[in-house]
Design a protein around this motif. Structure first.
Motif, short mmCIF file in Angstrom:
data_model
loop_
_atom_site.label_atom_id
_atom_site.label_comp_id
_atom_site.label_asym_id
_atom_site.label_seq_id
_atom_site.Cartn_x
_atom_site.Cartn_y
_atom_site.Cartn_z
N HIS A 10 3.65 -16.79 -75.34
CA HIS A 10 3.98 -15.39 -75.15
C HIS A 10 4.96 -15.18 -74.01
N VAL A 273 -5.89 -10.73 -87.93
CA VAL A 273 -4.54 -10.70 -87.36
C VAL A 273 -4.44 -11.68 -86.20
N THR A 274 -5.48 -11.73 -85.38
CA THR A 274 -5.47 -12.63 -84.22
C THR A 274 -5.45 -14.08 -84.67
N HIS A 277 -2.10 -14.94 -85.97
CA HIS A 277 -1.18 -15.01 -84.84
C HIS A 277 -1.26 -16.38 -84.16
N HIS A 278 -2.47 -16.85 -83.89
CA HIS A 278 -2.65 -18.15 -83.25
C HIS A 278 -2.17 -19.28 -84.15
N HIS A 281 1.56 -19.63 -83.91
CA HIS A 281 2.00 -20.31 -82.70
C HIS A 281 1.71 -21.80 -82.75
N HIS A 300 6.46 -16.30 -89.88
CA HIS A 300 5.86 -15.15 -90.57
C HIS A 300 4.68 -15.65 -91.39
#
Length: 312
Positions: A10, A273-274, A277-278, A281, A300
């Motif tokens: 981030h 969503v979390t 997201h991880h 990454h 994406h």
């Protein structure tokens, strides 16, 4: 847990620091190589005035042009260190590609000038004096170019600058053209006076070959070309990340000496969503492991349909 405790993905500060450091190394390399080639060319020019060798003149012109290629590249490295703005959202890394165009123009100009002087000497022969000086100047040119070539290629590969590596290979080629000057001096010494302008024309042809390769490399960069092997490597690496059911639409491009990528990965539709997201990454971290010059990857995540999950 490691990702949550160290939120590197981030914060782009570490990437910016790395980019700045590589640019600093590139600038230092260009400064020292410019000094070495400029001193080499000046020494050769002094010997041209003494000997009148057109082959040596062609090699000297080319070495001056090589030294001058460091100027646009150095400016490009400095511009590339500037932070992105609202107008230039990707920064100014593309300046390196524009510098490559200027390098091609300089190489073309040196080829024209060397060829012109050689043809003129063929039409109007003039004696070459102090042949041992001509030969010594050729050796000086070879030594200077080889030193610069090794330095530029080593640093260019370490920081991922294709322009710097190409410029180093260019310098190495020029070193061998300097040795051709020695052959011209030998030919004149053996009683063949036209050997000097003929070697000058041979140097011109060698410059044209370098021009072709340099123009091809610069054109590919301007058209966002990448190594297909890197694309295959990135696709395999992304697909191996646990939780990734499929990949598509992988795109990669160079911006300066940094690589950027975009791709879509299919994941289970039940992920939060979390969690998605991880996972994105983790894919980005994996891509950086297999592509050391990757500065950023936009991943994406999209839900996989039932048939995609089965086929994956």
């Amino acid at each position: 847990m490691r990702h949550l405790l160290t939120p590197h993905s981030h914060d782009s500060a570490d990437r910016v620091d790395t980019a700045l450091e590589t640019s600093k190394r590139g600038v230092r390399t260009l400064i020292w190589s410019f000094a070495a080639l400029f001193v080499t060319a000046v020494a050769q020019l002094a010997l041209v005035l003494v000997t009148g060798s057109v082959a040596l003149l062609g090699d000297t012109i080319h070495n001056f042009a090589d030294a001058l290629t460091a100027v646009p590249l150095g400016i490009a490295f400095l511009l590339g260190r500037r932070a992105a703005t609202r107008r230039y959202t990707y920064g100014l890394g593309r300046a390196e590609d524009l510098a490559g165009v200027l390098v091609v123009v300089l190489i073309a100009a040196s080829a024209f000038l060397a060829g012109y002087e050689s043809v003129e000497r063929l039409l109007d022969p003039r004696p070459v004096q102090h042949l041992w000086v001509v030969a010594a100047a050729g050796v000086i040119g070879f030594a200077g170019n080889e030193l610069v070539a090794r330095y530029r290629i080593t640093v260019g590969r370490e920081i991922g600058s294709a322009a710097l590596v190409a410029d180093g290979l260019h310098a190495r080629t020029d070193g061998f053209t300097s040795l051709a000057v020695v052959l011209g001096a030998v030919g004149v010494g053996l009683g063949f006076p036209l050997a000097d302008p003929i070697i000058g024309l041979a140097i011109t042809v060698a410059i044209l070959f370098v021009l072709r390769d340099a123009a091809k490399e610069v054109f590919r960069r301007l058209m966002d070309a990448v190594d297909p092997a890197d694309v295959d490597r990135a696709e395999r690496a992304a697909a191996e990340v646990p939780g990734v059911l499929g990949t598509r639409d992988l795109r990669m491009r160079w911006i300066g000496h940094s690589l950027r990528a975009e791709l879509a990965v299919s994941v289970e539709s039940g992920l939060t969503v979390t969690e998605a997201h991880h996972l994105a990454h983790r894919v980005e971290d994996r891509l950086r492991e297999v592509l050391p010059r990757l500065a950023e990857a936009v991943v994406h995540t999209e839900p996989a349909h039932a048939h995609e999950i089965v086929s994956g």
